[in-house]
Design an enzyme around this catalytic site. Structure first.
Site: not given
Ligand code: ASP
Length: 328
Positions: A187, A215-218, A238
């Site tokens: 990222t 999926r959605i991440g941070d 991360g």
């Protein structure tokens, strides 16, 4: 007090044996993007413009997991996400599930500036991109041979960066499946502050290799992967699920605001309290301080300050690693 800037190209289990052909272009991109950001700050561009500019450059670089280099979902598709936040106003914008937008970070900024909302995703975000006339391309443009190979390796190893059926042990750094020595996560993000203490943060990603569709991440979650207020600006990287659980970026700001910790103390505290091998972040404070801690094996990162300090690194350095890898 002075300007400062920090950027990252992802934290993860980056092997020390990373071959020069994989290392050199990323270091060169970090150097180039840092120079672009520094020049913009010296030219008195607002920090919000600076972080967008730098993240666009990183998105256009195929060596990181964002924009052109975005990793693939389990279906072999691309679902990019990004977030931008202005510290003074706390205005912010976020996008997820993009498959055709060349610069997700600029669409996030448009969400912030042109809509009454903060976060648009999937079809609605794509439709908004067309309405705004941002640059789009065929989704296949993002499907690079390198990422097809990464997905193949992840599937062969029955491995997702976060495996929903067989959770990885969270206290161990993840092993690369291929032995070919590449990091699967990369990222990108940038934080900047000007000489008057105006702060901004931006983060952009393709997510995790072999992630579930949807999926959605941070990264686009305000306070998790990205946050800025009048104390600091933070961009994290991360394992997204760990970062969301720990609200990493907001916690750094909260420790400064409520507990009076310095930027460095707050960031170190937060990173040390997340299971090892999971996170890294870059952060700057209103006073122009900069810190780049991580508890993974490595993090592609770079920073510069007005008083002349500059650093480009991948593995732990004396100053910025919170938990050095014992194998080193
Ligand atoms: N945090 C990102 C995610 O989980 C991955 C990364 O930082 O490289 O989507």
């Amino acid at each position: 007090m002075g300007w400062s800037i920090a950027l990252h190209g992802g934290a993860g289990d980056i092997p020390y044996s990373l071959p020069p052909e994989r290392r050199a272009p990323r270091e060169a991109a970090l150097r180039q993007c840092l120079a672009i950001g520094v020049a913009a700050l010296k030219a008195s561009r607002p920090p919000l413009d600076v972080v967008e500019l730098v993240v666009r450059e990183l998105e256009n670089c195929p060596h990181f997991n964002a924009g052109k280099g975005s990793v693939l979902t389990t279906d072999g598709t691309v679902e990019m996400e990004a977030c931008i936040m202005d510290g003074n106003t706390q205005k912010c914008g976020a996008v997820s599930g993009l498959s055709t937008v060349v610069n997700a970070i600029s669409l996030a900024r448009l969400v912030m500036e042109k809509t009454p909302h903060i976060y648009l995703a999937f079809d609605g975000a794509e439709a908004f991109a067309r309405e705004q006339g941002v640059e789009t391309v065929d989704a296949n443009h993002f499907i690079t041979p390198e990422n097809v190979e990464r997905l193949k390796q992840a599937k062969e190893a029955n491995r997702v960066q976060i495996d929903y059926t067989q959770p990885v042990k969270e206290d161990k750094p993840q092993e690369t499946s291929s032995g070919k020595g590449d990091s699967q996560i990369g990222t990108v993000g940038c934080v900047a502050v000007d000489g008057s203490g105006n702060l901004a943060a931006a983060t952009s990603t393709g997510g995790l290799v072999n992630k579930m569709v949807g999926r959605i991440g941070d990264t686009p979650v305000i306070g998790a992967g990205t946050y800025a207020n009048s104390f600091c600006a933070v961009s994290a990287t991360g394992k997204g699920e760990s970062i969301i659980r720990a609200t990493i970026a907001r916690d750094v700001a909260a420790l400064m605001e409520y507990k009076g910790l310095s930027l460095r103390e707050a960031a170190a505290y937060v990173v040390n309290n997340v299971p090892r091998g999971n996170v890294g972040l870059v952060a700057v404070s209103a006073k122009g301080e900069v810190t780049m801690p991580f508890n993974t094996r490595g993090m592609f990162r770079a920073c510069a300050t007005e008083d002349g300090y500059s650093e480009i690194g991948i593995w732990p350095s004396e100053t910025d690693c919170v938990l050095p890898d014992p194998k080193r």
